[in-house]
Write an enzyme that holds these catalytic residues in place. Structure first.
Site, short mmCIF file in Angstrom:
data_model
loop_
_atom_site.label_atom_id
_atom_site.label_comp_id
_atom_site.label_asym_id
_atom_site.label_seq_id
_atom_site.Cartn_x
_atom_site.Cartn_y
_atom_site.Cartn_z
N CYS B 133 0.82 -1.14 -0.19
CA CYS B 133 -0.03 -0.15 -0.04
C CYS B 133 0.73 1.39 -0.09
CB CYS B 133 -0.96 0.18 1.17
SG CYS B 133 -2.07 -1.35 0.99
N HIS B 134 1.71 1.53 0.79
CA HIS B 134 2.73 2.59 1.00
C HIS B 134 4.30 2.26 1.13
CE1 HIS B 134 -1.49 3.47 2.35
NE2 HIS B 134 -1.40 4.51 1.44
N GLY B 135 4.45 1.21 0.97
CA GLY B 135 5.89 0.91 0.70
C GLY B 135 6.53 0.79 2.08
#
Lengths: 424, 169
Positions: B133-135
């Site tokens: 999703c956001h690394g």
């Protein structure tokens, strides 16, 4: 009545100048002039508002846990009773709340009948009230179907089958209502939707009911108009706020008594058996508040005739302001009507008893007589009484009958006694 | 300043107010707590897992309280890698030994501590988990190393009932 309100805070003033909502609330709840002689029968308006709000709030919460599906509904109600935190309490409040709602509404209606509150200029208040009553009946009936027990299922079957009595389109209408060929999931789901919607419609009608009430103002036990600008009225707050609050408290004690001590006494044990489309319970009865109408339905040997008569029993109430030809409102000053009033109340209670019994033999015969009398009261007694009854002389003002006989005499003798408080 | 006398009216005001407040609270509570987990949800709050089918280097994901729980039988290399990391390099300092009961078995809630996505296993810069999703990058001990997640992957409460079975919750 409300234009003199000045909010004390700057924010209140800013808001009120742009939207006079505070003005509206203030005018209708605080200085609203109320006849000073209202008795405890007048507290049921407030009690009914409480009932409606209780049903809406508990219903909202129950809907968070209930599942409107024929396979899951019964289990989800048991889940509410056993698993959900305080679910048993919320459901018992909702179920008994419906019963007490009807108890209060019947008293409220009986009050109007006794004191002639439905008469000119309050006809519309009464008619809106009849519509509220109709919506309450529909809401309560649909709500009773939701637990999907035996009584739910067979109640739904019997009542929806009433529509099949309609000539030509009957079967098509019942099929449309059911969304199928029998009472099943589609009906349950749509009943749930409507059961959720209707209380909000009732609420809207209650707003109109109160609005219409506040135009002429309250009727009162004397049934005479208040003299404008006299000492006949007191501000709603604090006089009736406190009186209503006290009555509400007593009502809540009774309510709590049902919820905590005998939560199932007004229900039917058969509804704790899951719905079975293959077996009808031996004796099916509606909830107690529908019994008089159920007795009327069963007293007619014809299917369509029974339905028409039952619907008429409620519809005829809307015409009461014109069926009653007497100019005098309160039964206090109508000696004959007072007797017929109690006869009518006894008739309705008798019908209620008959509705709970198996309809045969003597019960059927008495049921037919009681049904006939119910309609005669409206169609024959009420119109004729206005012409034949010799009413008692009405007091000149509300303040007058409040005085004792002695004070009355003193007043007539021209002593210094006024309508105000008298020191002896 | 005149002395203020306590009157009957003061007493009545305060007792009425106090009883009303207590009553209102008592009435409000059932309406609030009905939204908390009910008895049927609580009854499902623990799960037992048989560990025998899992070979070293293999993970399974099980559902516990509606959330995924990763159970990984770590390889020797993964354990060494997790243990030799300098604690000062970690955004959320936690020693590997604090995160496992038995170094071979890593049990943790498979929910990214950033915004709740499920990280992918054996991916990312640290050979552990990687949240798409956001690394966020997690290491072989499930500790946050890089990315927006604020804390390490959560370790649920669990016990070894015997060598081959654990009970989560």
């Amino acid at each position: 009545m409300s234009s003199d309100y000045k909010p004390s805070s700057a924010v209140g003033k800013w808001f009120n100048d742009r939207l006079p909502l505070l003005d509206l609330i203030y005018g209708h709840m605080l200085p609203y002039p109320t006849p000073k002689n209202l008795n405890y029968w007048w507290t049921f308006g407030g009690i009914l508002t409480f009932c409606l709000l209780t049903q809406i709030v508990t219903g909202l919460v129950l809907a968070m846990h209930y599942v409107a599906d024929a396979d899951l509904a019964f289990q989800s109600v048991e889940h509410i009773m056993r698993d959900v935190n305080y679910g048993w309490l919320l459901r018992y409040i909702h179920a008994n709340g419906a019963s007490l709602f009807f108890m209060a509404v019947y008293i409220h209606m009986a009050r109007s009948l006794f004191y002639g509150s439905y008469k000119e200029p309050r006809e519309l208040i009464w008619i809106i009230g009849v519509f509220i009553f109709l919506l309450m009946i529909a809401t309560a009936f649909m709500g009773y179907v939701l637990p999907w027990g035996q009584m739910s299922f067979w109640g739904a079957t019997v009542i929806t089958n009433l529509f099949s009595a309609i000539p030509f389109f009957g079967d098509a209408i019942t099929t449309w209502l059911w969304g199928g060929y029998s009472v099943d999931s589609p009906l349950l789901t749509r009943f749930f939707t409507l059961h959720y919607l209707m209380p909000f419609l009732i609420f809207a009608l209650v707003v109109l009911h109160v609005w219409a009430l506040h135009v002429p103002g309250n009727n009162n036990p004397e049934g005479i108009d208040v003299v404008k600008g006299s000492q006949d009225t007191v501000p709603f707050h604090p006089h009736y706020v406190i009186k209503d609050a006290f009555a509400l408290m007593v009502f809540m004690i009774i309510f709590a008594g049902f919820v905590f001590f005998v939560p199932n006494i007004l229900g039917h044990s058969d509804n704790y058996i899951p719905a079975n489309p293959l077996q009808t319970p031996e004796h099916i009865v509606p909830e107690w508040y529908f019994l008089p109408f159920y007795a009327i339905l069963r007293s007619v040997p014809d299917k369509l005739g029974g339905v028409i008569l039952m619907v008429s029993a409620i519809a005829i109430l809307a015409f009461l302001p014109w069926l009653d030809t007497s100019k005098v409102r309160s039964a206090k000053y109508r000696p004959l009507y007072k007797q017929f009033y109690w006869l009518f109340i006894a008739d309705v209670i008798l019908l209620g008893y008959l509705g709970s019994q198996v309809s045969s033999g003597i019960y059927l015969i008495v049921g037919r007589i009681a049904t006939a009398y119910y309609f005669m009261h409206f169609i024959i007694v009420m119109p004729l009484l206005g012409f034949f009854e010799k009413t008692k002389p009405l007091p000149k003002s509300i303040s007058e009958p409040v005085l004792t006989k002695e004070e009355q005499k003193q007043k007539e003798n021209g002593s210094a006694v006024t309508g105000d408080f008298v020191y002896k | 300043m005149g002395e203020k006398k306590v009157t009957r009216r003061n007493f009545l005001y305060i007792t009425t107010g106090a009883f009303s407040a207590a009553g209102a609270g008592a009435v409000a509570w059932p309406f609030i707590t009905q939204m908390n987990p009910d008895a049927s949800v609580k009854a499902l709050a623990s799960t037992e897992v048989d560990l025998r089918p899992i070979v070293p280097g293999q993970s399974i994901t099980i559902l516990w309280r509606g959330k995924p729980v990763f159970i990984r039988r770590r390889t020797k290399e993964e354990i060494t890698e997790a243990q030799k990391v300098a604690i000062t390099d970690l955004p959320d300092p936690e020693d590997d030994t604090e995160r496992v009961q038995n170094p071979e078995w890593l049990v943790m809630v498979g929910v990214c501590t950033h915004l709740g996505c499920i990280p992918l296993g054996q991916k990312g810069d640290y050979n552990g988990w990687y949240c798409p999703c956001h690394g966020s990058h997690y290491d072989t001990s499930g500790r946050i190393r890089k990315g927006p997640a604020p804390t390490n992957l959560e370790i649920p409460e669990y016990v070894f009932l015997n060598d081959n079975t654990i009970k989560i919750g």
